[in-house]
Each structure stands twice: as C-alpha cells, then as structure tokens.
Enzyme design. Structure first.
Site, PDB file in Angstrom:
ATOM      1  N   GLU A  76       0.776  -1.350   0.096  1.00 54.60           N
ATOM      2  CA  GLU A  76       0.173   0.264   0.007  1.00 54.60           C
ATOM      3  C   GLU A  76       0.880   1.375  -0.004  1.00 54.60           C
ATOM      4  O   GLU A  76       0.646   2.276  -0.716  1.00 54.60           O
ATOM      5  CB  GLU A  76      -1.018  -0.163   1.162  1.00 54.60           C
ATOM      6  CG  GLU A  76      -1.540   1.303   1.616  1.00 54.60           C
ATOM      7  CD  GLU A  76      -2.845   1.388   0.462  1.00 54.60           C
ATOM      8  OE1 GLU A  76      -2.886   0.610  -0.500  1.00 54.60           O
ATOM      9  OE2 GLU A  76      -3.398   2.567   0.442  1.00 54.60           O
ATOM     10  N   ASP A  77       1.910   1.360   0.881  1.00 55.16           N
ATOM     11  CA  ASP A  77       2.770   2.391   0.984  1.00 55.16           C
ATOM     12  C   ASP A  77       3.854   2.728   0.299  1.00 55.16           C
ATOM     13  O   ASP A  77       4.731   3.719   0.758  1.00 55.16           O
ATOM     14  CB  ASP A  77       2.827   2.514   2.491  1.00 55.16           C
ATOM     15  CG  ASP A  77       1.396   3.144   3.206  1.00 55.16           C
ATOM     16  OD1 ASP A  77       0.505   3.310   2.544  1.00 55.16           O
ATOM     17  OD2 ASP A  77       1.439   3.053   4.363  1.00 55.16           O
TER      18      ASP A  77
END
Ligand code: MN
Length: 716
Positions: A76-77
């Site tokens: 996600e990051d």
C-alpha cells in the site's frame, strides 16, 4: 524501538520450529522498502510494522501471520508489489498482505451506526482469512497508541471509527484485551478533559489502593491454600472508560464508585476447582444478591468463560471477583486468536480444528437471535452469500452474492434501476451485468429514456431488482395490449355505427367493462388486446339488438328442460324398437346427434336413455337391457353438443370462429376462452345442432381459419 532479535527470541519461546529465516527476510525487506519514511512521531516508519508484529507475537500467532504483519503496509505505502511478496515470501504471506492492502484502500467512515454495522460486515467479508482481521486489529492498536501525534480533528475521527468498527469486532472475536485497550484509547482521545480529571482523582488514592489490593490478595491466597487450591490473584484498576460508563449509568461521582478495582482469580485445574474457589469466596464475604453470573456453565456468545460475583469486602465495600481456570483466562484474553496460535505444526488437521471452532463460535452467536450481532457478519466470511459495495458518497450497500451493477442501481432506488444505462465500477465503465465484489465503489449512470428490459432478468440476482423489472415489463406489455385492444374495439364499434370515444366519455362503456372483465375501461381494452374478450361481444353488450341469441347459463338450463318436456310430449325424434312415443333421454356423456350411430338403454322408471354407440358409457351397459333405437327421419329438433377449437392466441380469431358457426346456421349456447402461457388459446362452444352432417361441415370451415390448429367434438 523493538528489535528483530526481541521478536525472534519471543517467537522461539513458544514455537521452536518457527521459520526464522522467513521472519528475518520479511524484516529486512520491510526495512528496505520503508526506508526514508517517517511516522508522525518522527520515528522511522519501520517502528510501526515491527510493533504490529510484536503484538501478533504477544498473541503467540504463527510465523506466517507475523511475517505478514511486518509486511502489511509495504504494498500500500511503498513501491513493493504483490508479485514480489509472493516470490520472496510465498503464497500464504502474499495472500494475507493482499487482503490487508484491499482493506486499507477502503475508506471506512464511522458516523452513523446504521452504516457501522455494514462497514463491519464488509471488513469481515473482505478478510478471507481470520488472520487478516487479527493483523488489522493489531495495526489499529498500534495506530491508536500513537494517535496523540495527530491533529485533534483527524485523531477524533479515527477514534470514532475505532469505537464503531474495531471495538465491536475485537469484542465479537473474543479478544478482550484488544477490545479494552481500543476502547480506552478512544475514550482518552474523545474525552481528554474528563480523562485527565478521572486520572488525577484516581492517582490521589494510588497508595491507598495498592495497600487494599495487597490485603485482599493475601486473604484470598490464604483461603485457597487452606482448601488445597492453587491460583494467582491479581487486582487491577478498571479502565477509565468502564469506570466512566459506570458513573454515567448509575449517576454516581467517583467518590461513590467503590468497585474501581477488579480482582481476578486464575485457578490451576478444571472447572470444578473454579466452583470450589467461588464457594470459598462466598463463605468469606457475603455475596451481593443478583450479581453472580455463571459464564462457565453458560458461556457468552463470543466463547467467554468465567464466574463473576460481587461480594461485600473487608471494609463493607463492594468488591468484584472474576474466577476462572488458566485455560479460560487464555481464551478470554485472546479469543479467536487463541485458536489460531501456534500449536505445533499440525498441518491441515489443525486448520480444520480452527475452522470448526470458528463455526461453533458462530453457531453459538446465532442462537442469540440478535440481527445486529456478529454472527451475520462472520456468516458472510464462511458462507459468502453477501457482498458489500460503496456508493460514490461512501455509503455501503449490502447485496446478495453475484449481484451486478444493475442490482446495485436497484438497491439505490427503483427509479435509478429503471433508468440505469451503465455503471462505473472503481472508476472504470462496466456493463450492467458486471458482477460486483466487496469493496467496489459503484457509480450509476442514468438515462431518462432507458426503460427496464425483459433480458435484464437474466443477470440480476437481488429479489428487489427482479420484482421491479418483472413489474415494469408487465406494465409495458399491458400498455401495448391496451393500445391494441382500443384500436380493435374502435373498428368493431364503428361497424355498428358506434363511436368508442363517445361511449367512453358518456360513461356508457364503464358498466359493460365491469360486466365483461370485472374491471374498468382500460382493463377491457387490455382484454380485447389479449383476445380474452371479443370486440363483437362488447358491441353486442352495448346494443343487445345486435346480439345473436346468446343464452345465460340459467336460460340454457331452462331450455334444456323445455327440450326434454317437448321431446316427451311431441316425440323425441327417436324411434324405439319401432315405437315413436316412448319417453327418451339423451346421454349427457356423449350428446348424440341425428346421424350418429346410437343405442338405447332401458332405465327403471325413466324410460330409455340414448347413447352414441361409441360412447364409453354405452360399452359398459348391461347388454340385456340394451334396446335398438334409431333416428326419426323427419325431425327439426336441435341437440346440444360441445366442440373445442385450439388456436394461436391472436386477437380477432374468436370473432372469425363465431362468425363461421353462425354462417352454418348453428346457434351458440355458450362460449368459453382459455389462453395459455404458450400463446395458444382454447375456445369451447356449446352449440345447438340439428345433425352430424351440418356439424362436420361447419367444423371443416373452422379448420380453414388461419391460426386454428384443431377442431374437436368433445365427448365426456
Ligand atoms: Mn499499518
């Protein structure tokens, strides 16, 4: 900062066979991809995944779950991809990380309680493995612990979300410590002043409280020892949120709240020892009536087992005691995680056991009969019969599994469904039949000219959409039939010099409609359009002088009786054994006609009954009582028979058939039309016919009419 070695040591404590290489490489990978990122606290980002892994280690979960915990934010990051995770750490870790990535993309708004339940369900539905939920909860715990670094507004929003979504989840999974901690952290963020005040007051009595706890511990341990039981006694200050809840519920000030301390007695041994300890406590201090709860015999829906009692303590104060075995305690603190934790590498068997346990948990919760309970939620996880999708505004819609973009449109509103011309799913144009998945965001495109179509029924699954489309399609068909019927009727009436418009305006048509279709004028049009009512019969009903002699059922009966009377008086048209004046009846079963081969049967006291020779009743007659009969040559008596016309269900056909019958000089006694689903119709006529030849000629004529499939004479 938590170090990898701390984690490794603690894992080895409970799982000597844990795959340390996997954990080590997950750690290194996470450190590499999160490099340079910082938390709001100013610490390196890596602290977060490590703390999450640490929480999972506290819960003694398996190595795969811990590795996934360390990697949970990487896809996600950071620039890391799922394929990379899969290649480096294997399918199982990638599966968990994928689940967490999907969940993190969803914006769970708290706000309304109505929505909160759906959000919880969606979260569970999206967590295809219960471990995804546990990692998500661990993630939330650490985020909540560090929430004070965030600006107030945002922090409060997250605290609300925690209360609405994650606290109930932790509770229903039976992970008590998580539930308590999340609730407490949220309370501190949402009510900072009240919390400060409560803490100051509680701190003021700290020393006093410690002495008190030691004193009670001493008494309890002494009693247990005397009775040959061994156990551990702890006294702890209750959470601020539960103290506050108690004050609010009972309208008390902090001074009046005595039981801010909860004592827990964890007994070595089995359930029977727990009851023995309870007996000891009740013998030492008088129990408060109505406060004893036996969650050992009757566990809470989430599986919680313990004995709860309140007694009057050494200073006349109320004192709460929880008594349980070590095993019960473990389950109370870890809930579902207790069953997911390391138990040796048991392979599939172990999985099945955990799955069964989850199933049992659900069964127990099901018995609760509370529609808002978790049950419904995990049912989704196990049986997967629902999907949860977002509106562009962030509301959640709950649809049956397999639902399409069109189901979604109907889920929003019937009108939206009716005019739905397309849908954008997660920003991409999709056909109406596109099947939705939990977490999808759907935007419906509307076109006022769009209308429900019959073939939509082939891909919608929700009952609401199906019912609405069927209804709309039927309405449209009715509309077409009404238009058609109106046109037919208009032409038919014009032939008789009548104007449909004038008849409608004058209200003259209304009573006729009531009679013919038991409805209004519009229903009459529809019936004519469908061919259920002949346009001619409407004209005749309006102007009886136009009518052919049509008889009502009673009149028909009367006529039949007259006929028999006439037959007896003036001759039946039958000669019995050469005599013309014998009382004669005709068999109802076969309705013989002049020209038919006939046979007579002598009935006692009722003369002779005449049957067609082919009649099945005639075959069974007592041969001794049969008698030769024949038709009189000169007779104008008409006999009632029945024919059946099978045809396509086309408007106007009935009119053609009746016209053919009349043209043959045959009167219609009654007519009945049945239409069938396969678009065919059956017309049944009772006719007054003088002889077989006339009848056969007429039937041949009917057979020639376009659309007629068969013409039969009906014999019983
Ligand atoms: Mn995270």
């Amino acid at each position: 900062m938590l170090r990898f070695n701390d984690i490794a040591d603690r894992v080895l404590d409970y799982d000597p066979n844990a795959d340390l290489e996997l954990l080590q490489s997950a750690y290194v990978f996470s450190a590499k991809v999160h490099e340079g990122q910082e938390r709001l606290s100013g610490e390196p980002y890596l602290v977060h995944p490590l703390e999450v892994a640490g929480i999972l280690v506290d819960m003694r979960l398996d190595d795969v779950t811990i590795a996934a915990g360390m990697l949970h934010d990487t896809v996600e990051d950071t620039l890391a991809s799922l394929e990379e995770i899969d290649q480096l750490f294997g399918e199982e870790v990638a599966f968990l990380v994928e689940g967490l990535t999907k969940i993190s993309k969803v914006q769970f708004r708290s706000a309304r309680a109505r929505q909160a339940e759906n959000f919880r369900k969606m979260l569970v539905a999206m967590s295809k493995d219960i471990r995804i939920l546990l990692i998500k909860l661990a993630d939330r715990i650490h985020n909540m612990r560090t929430l004070h670094f965030m600006e107030t507004d945002k922090a409060q929003g997250i605290a609300h979300e925690t209360l609405d979504i994650y606290v109930p989840l932790a509770h229903r999974l039976g992970v008590n410590w998580m539930k308590r901690e999340l609730e407490d952290l949220a309370f501190r963020i949402l009510q900072p002043e009240l919390c400060g005040e409560l803490e100051r007051m509680l701190r003021g009595r700290h020393a006093e409280r410690e002495r008190y706890i030691e004193e009670v511990k001493g008494i309890v341990e002494g009693k247990l020892e005397e009775a040959g039981l061994s156990g551990e006694v702890t006294g702890r200050l209750k959470d601020l949120s539960s103290i506050h809840a108690k004050m609010t519920a009972q309208g008390l000030s902090l001074d009046q709240i005595y039981d801010v301390i909860a004592f827990r007695i964890v007994i070595e041994g089995e359930a029977e020892h727990v009851y023995a300890a309870l007996g000891l406590m009740h013998a030492t201090w008088p129990p408060v009536p109505g406060r004893f709860k036996d969650y050992v015999a009757l566990p809470k829906p989430n599986g919680y087992k313990s004995l709860h009692t309140t007694v009057i303590g050494p200073y006349g104060e109320r004192m709460e005691l929880q008594i349980r075995t070590e095993e019960m305690h473990l389950h109370a603190e870890l809930g579902i995680a207790a069953h997911w934790r390391y138990k040796g590498h048991g392979g599939r068997e172990q999985d099945d056991e955990q799955f069964n346990w989850l199933r049992q948990l659900l069964e127990r919760q099901r018995e609760l009969d509370d529609p808002h309970e978790f049950l419904d939620t995990v049912k989704v996880d196990l049986f997967r019969d629902e999907v949860f999708v977002f509106t562009p505004r962030g509301d959640v819609l709950n649809l049956p599994r397999g639902s399409t973009a069109l189901d979604f449109a109907y889920g929003i509103h019937s009108e939206v469904g009716d005019h739905c011309s397309g849908a954008r799913v997660n920003g991409t144009m999709r056909p109406l039949a596109h099947v939705l998945e939990s977490g999808d965001t759907v935007e419906v495109l509307n076109n006022p000219n769009q209308a429900p179509k019959k073939d939509w029924l082939e891909f919608v699954v929700s009952g609401k959409a199906k019912a609405r489309i069927r209804h709309a399609v039927r309405l449209a068909e009715n509309e077409r039939s009404r238009e058609l019927g109106r046109g037919i009727l208009e032409r038919e009436l014009r032939k008789s010099g009548l104007s449909l418009n004038r008849l409608v305006e004058s209200g003259e048509l209304e009573p006729i409609s009531g009679k013919l279709v038991k409805g209004g004028v519009e229903d009459l049009f529809a019936a004519v359009g469908y061919g259920r009512v002949a346009a001619r019969s409407v004209a005749e009903a309006l102007r009886p002088e136009l009518a052919e002699p049509v008889e009502e059922p009673e009149a028909r009966g009367r006529k039949l009786r007259d006929l028999f009377r006439r037959e007896r008086k003036t001759g039946s048209g039958i000669r019995v054994d050469g005599h013309g004046d014998v009382m004669v009846r005709f068999g109802q079963c076969c309705s013989p006609l002049p020209g038919d081969e006939i046979i007579g049967f002598v009935t006692r006291g009722r003369g002779v009954t005449v049957h067609n020779r082919e009649c099945r009743v005639a075959f069974e007659l007592d041969k001794d009582r049969c008698i030769e009969v024949e038709w009189e040559t000169e007779t104008d008596i008409k006999r009632r028979i029945r024919i059946r016309v099978t045809s396509r269900d086309t408007p106007g056909l009935l009119a053609k058939v009746t016209k053919t019958i009349s043209a043959a000089g045959i009167n219609i006694g009654s007519a009945r039309i049945d239409t069938h689903d396969d678009r065919t119709a059956t017309q049944t006529f009772d006719l007054w016919v003088s002889d077989v030849r006339t009848l056969k000629a007429m039937m041949k004529e009917i057979q020639k009419i376009k659309g007629v499939q068969a013409v039969d004479r009906v014999r019983a």
